[in-house]
Design a protein around this motif. Sequence first.
Motif, PDB file in Angstrom:
ATOM      1  N   LEU A  68       0.770  -1.142   0.009  1.00 36.75           N
ATOM      2  CA  LEU A  68      -0.026  -0.259   0.009  1.00 36.75           C
ATOM      3  C   LEU A  68       0.758   1.420   0.104  1.00 36.75           C
ATOM      4  O   LEU A  68       0.444   2.190  -0.580  1.00 36.75           O
ATOM      5  CB  LEU A  68      -0.831   0.059   1.233  1.00 36.75           C
ATOM      6  CG  LEU A  68      -2.239  -0.892   1.185  1.00 36.75           C
ATOM      7  CD1 LEU A  68      -3.049  -0.917   2.293  1.00 36.75           C
ATOM      8  CD2 LEU A  68      -3.121  -0.914  -0.043  1.00 36.75           C
ATOM      9  N   ILE A  69       2.043   1.410   0.830  1.00 42.02           N
ATOM     10  CA  ILE A  69       2.885   2.434   0.708  1.00 42.02           C
ATOM     11  C   ILE A  69       3.469   2.440  -0.527  1.00 42.02           C
ATOM     12  O   ILE A  69       3.439   3.752  -1.002  1.00 42.02           O
ATOM     13  CB  ILE A  69       4.136   2.218   1.771  1.00 42.02           C
ATOM     14  CG1 ILE A  69       3.310   2.607   3.227  1.00 42.02           C
ATOM     15  CG2 ILE A  69       5.015   3.367   1.683  1.00 42.02           C
ATOM     16  CD1 ILE A  69       4.111   2.033   4.412  1.00 42.02           C
ATOM     17  N   LEU A  71      -6.507  11.924  -7.195  1.00 42.53           N
ATOM     18  CA  LEU A  71      -5.639  10.646  -7.095  1.00 42.53           C
ATOM     19  C   LEU A  71      -4.340  11.014  -6.083  1.00 42.53           C
ATOM     20  O   LEU A  71      -3.866   9.983  -5.636  1.00 42.53           O
ATOM     21  CB  LEU A  71      -4.929  10.574  -8.674  1.00 42.53           C
ATOM     22  CG  LEU A  71      -5.692   9.986  -9.561  1.00 42.53           C
ATOM     23  CD1 LEU A  71      -5.043   9.630 -11.054  1.00 42.53           C
ATOM     24  CD2 LEU A  71      -6.267   8.533  -9.177  1.00 42.53           C
ATOM     25  N   VAL A  72      -3.860  12.325  -5.897  1.00 46.53           N
ATOM     26  CA  VAL A  72      -2.936  12.474  -5.095  1.00 46.53           C
ATOM     27  C   VAL A  72      -3.471  12.355  -3.741  1.00 46.53           C
ATOM     28  O   VAL A  72      -2.760  11.574  -2.705  1.00 46.53           O
ATOM     29  CB  VAL A  72      -2.518  14.039  -5.003  1.00 46.53           C
ATOM     30  CG1 VAL A  72      -1.735  14.272  -3.726  1.00 46.53           C
ATOM     31  CG2 VAL A  72      -1.683  14.193  -6.372  1.00 46.53           C
ATOM     32  N   LEU A  73      -4.772  12.695  -3.316  1.00 42.74           N
ATOM     33  CA  LEU A  73      -5.399  12.187  -2.264  1.00 42.74           C
ATOM     34  C   LEU A  73      -5.633  10.754  -1.695  1.00 42.74           C
ATOM     35  O   LEU A  73      -5.274  10.347  -0.593  1.00 42.74           O
ATOM     36  CB  LEU A  73      -6.708  13.077  -1.970  1.00 42.74           C
ATOM     37  CG  LEU A  73      -6.796  14.468  -1.606  1.00 42.74           C
ATOM     38  CD1 LEU A  73      -8.518  14.875  -1.715  1.00 42.74           C
ATOM     39  CD2 LEU A  73      -6.213  14.721  -0.172  1.00 42.74           C
ATOM     40  N   ILE A  74      -5.943   9.988  -2.767  1.00 43.98           N
ATOM     41  CA  ILE A  74      -6.118   8.452  -2.554  1.00 43.98           C
ATOM     42  C   ILE A  74      -4.911   7.980  -2.476  1.00 43.98           C
ATOM     43  O   ILE A  74      -4.438   7.078  -1.536  1.00 43.98           O
ATOM     44  CB  ILE A  74      -6.737   7.970  -3.969  1.00 43.98           C
ATOM     45  CG1 ILE A  74      -8.124   8.560  -3.889  1.00 43.98           C
ATOM     46  CG2 ILE A  74      -6.525   6.515  -3.838  1.00 43.98           C
ATOM     47  CD1 ILE A  74      -8.617   8.323  -5.417  1.00 43.98           C
ATOM     48  N   GLY A  75      -3.603   8.496  -2.951  1.00 38.83           N
ATOM     49  CA  GLY A  75      -2.352   8.135  -2.819  1.00 38.83           C
ATOM     50  C   GLY A  75      -2.031   8.213  -1.359  1.00 38.83           C
ATOM     51  O   GLY A  75      -1.324   7.344  -0.551  1.00 38.83           O
ATOM     52  N   VAL A  76      -2.201   9.395  -1.143  1.00 41.63           N
ATOM     53  CA  VAL A  76      -1.906   9.689   0.566  1.00 41.63           C
ATOM     54  C   VAL A  76      -2.770   8.797   1.622  1.00 41.63           C
ATOM     55  O   VAL A  76      -2.067   8.309   2.378  1.00 41.63           O
ATOM     56  CB  VAL A  76      -2.261  11.503   0.834  1.00 41.63           C
ATOM     57  CG1 VAL A  76      -2.112  11.574   2.237  1.00 41.63           C
ATOM     58  CG2 VAL A  76      -1.398  12.027   0.141  1.00 41.63           C
ATOM     59  N   LEU A 117      -3.690   5.781   0.769  1.00 38.41           N
ATOM     60  CA  LEU A 117      -2.955   4.554   0.691  1.00 38.41           C
ATOM     61  C   LEU A 117      -1.511   4.321   1.535  1.00 38.41           C
ATOM     62  O   LEU A 117      -1.457   3.515   2.232  1.00 38.41           O
ATOM     63  CB  LEU A 117      -2.703   4.265  -0.696  1.00 38.41           C
ATOM     64  CG  LEU A 117      -4.001   3.707  -1.692  1.00 38.41           C
ATOM     65  CD1 LEU A 117      -3.416   3.477  -2.977  1.00 38.41           C
ATOM     66  CD2 LEU A 117      -4.627   2.373  -1.036  1.00 38.41           C
ATOM     67  N   VAL A 118      -0.772   5.639   1.482  1.00 40.03           N
ATOM     68  CA  VAL A 118       0.320   5.545   2.348  1.00 40.03           C
ATOM     69  C   VAL A 118       0.015   5.586   3.836  1.00 40.03           C
ATOM     70  O   VAL A 118       0.559   4.788   4.502  1.00 40.03           O
ATOM     71  CB  VAL A 118       1.211   6.815   2.099  1.00 40.03           C
ATOM     72  CG1 VAL A 118       2.286   6.918   2.872  1.00 40.03           C
ATOM     73  CG2 VAL A 118       1.642   6.642   0.671  1.00 40.03           C
ATOM     74  N   ALA A 119      -1.045   6.413   4.279  1.00 41.61           N
ATOM     75  CA  ALA A 119      -1.576   6.483   5.657  1.00 41.61           C
ATOM     76  C   ALA A 119      -1.964   5.037   5.969  1.00 41.61           C
ATOM     77  O   ALA A 119      -1.796   4.622   7.083  1.00 41.61           O
ATOM     78  CB  ALA A 119      -2.566   7.584   5.638  1.00 41.61           C
ATOM     79  N   ILE A 170      -7.348   6.935   7.285  1.00 44.34           N
ATOM     80  CA  ILE A 170      -8.114   7.927   6.945  1.00 44.34           C
ATOM     81  C   ILE A 170      -9.535   7.599   6.425  1.00 44.34           C
ATOM     82  O   ILE A 170      -9.638   7.048   5.221  1.00 44.34           O
ATOM     83  CB  ILE A 170      -7.590   8.869   5.768  1.00 44.34           C
ATOM     84  CG1 ILE A 170      -6.000   9.392   6.346  1.00 44.34           C
ATOM     85  CG2 ILE A 170      -8.322  10.135   5.312  1.00 44.34           C
ATOM     86  CD1 ILE A 170      -5.225  10.049   5.288  1.00 44.34           C
ATOM     87  N   PRO A 171     -10.740   7.826   7.126  1.00 45.74           N
ATOM     88  CA  PRO A 171     -11.911   7.447   6.425  1.00 45.74           C
ATOM     89  C   PRO A 171     -11.982   7.759   5.026  1.00 45.74           C
ATOM     90  O   PRO A 171     -12.213   9.069   4.642  1.00 45.74           O
ATOM     91  CB  PRO A 171     -12.944   7.972   7.614  1.00 45.74           C
ATOM     92  CG  PRO A 171     -12.187   8.293   8.659  1.00 45.74           C
ATOM     93  CD  PRO A 171     -10.547   8.492   8.348  1.00 45.74           C
ATOM     94  N   ARG A 172     -12.239   6.892   4.368  1.00 44.72           N
ATOM     95  CA  ARG A 172     -12.494   7.046   2.455  1.00 44.72           C
ATOM     96  C   ARG A 172     -13.778   8.121   2.525  1.00 44.72           C
ATOM     97  O   ARG A 172     -13.939   8.582   1.521  1.00 44.72           O
ATOM     98  CB  ARG A 172     -12.704   5.755   1.862  1.00 44.72           C
ATOM     99  CG  ARG A 172     -11.343   5.071   1.941  1.00 44.72           C
ATOM    100  CD  ARG A 172     -10.289   5.845   1.095  1.00 44.72           C
ATOM    101  NE  ARG A 172      -9.027   4.993   1.052  1.00 44.72           N
ATOM    102  CZ  ARG A 172      -8.957   4.242   0.142  1.00 44.72           C
ATOM    103  NH1 ARG A 172      -9.483   3.709  -0.694  1.00 44.72           N
ATOM    104  NH2 ARG A 172      -7.526   3.500   0.220  1.00 44.72           N
TER     105      ARG A 172
END
Length: 241
Positions: free
Chosen positions: A91-92, A194-199, A201-203, A210-212
């Motif tokens: 995921l990271i 997509l940047v937010l979704i990437g963040v 996934l890393v979190a 982070i609640p989707r």
Amino acid sequence: MIELLTSPEAWAALLTLTALEIVLGIDNVIFLSVIVSRLPELQAKRARQIGLALALVFRILLLSVLVWLIGLTQPVLTVRDIGFSWRDIILIGGGLFLIAKATHEIHGEVEARDHEDGGTPTASAFFWVIVQIIIIDLVFSLDSIITAIGMAQDLEIMIAAVIIAVIIMYVSANPVARFVAEHPTTKMLALAFLVLIGVALVADGFQFHIPRGYIYFAMLFSAAVEAFNVLAKRNRKKAVK
């Protein structure tokens, strides 16, 4: 199987899991729409079809190796008292790739306003798009299936939910891709998400969830605002004519 078909609990689990898989599939559809936008229409359509077919194949393959998949959630690395499983590491890595790719595309969109590339996509460009689709399909499929395992006990229900969700993704992929291609501001908005979704996934990989729902609500709100902007622009053009 007959027991599942006549069980209200099984139908409730199927509906709930299908809805969740569809929501999780939004990320996949947005990525596909953005990543193929620079390809010619025929190649873009082919790439979307390959991407969605791979999404289905990866999900079903992962469901078929549930014992191995559950093992991916066991810690294999500890850093400063934080245990990381293979799932966390994937995921990271996937999240960082998504952030890097979206940032690169945003840079390309901004630069293109002053310096049009004008080049024609080659076979290698199509191949590179497919490679990126495979990487992100794997990450999204892993996230999606591990979520499914936590919500349903029967393999048949999980496979049915995944198939229904991918069919809906397939139906919606072309209209979404067309809309993104026709409206540059919408593409920029999709890249930002997509940047937010990437963040996110890393979190998740660092075990900070982070609640989707927050991300999807922001996406829905921004999409509604953008829809009004597109409608207003269209009405202004009609008024000028």
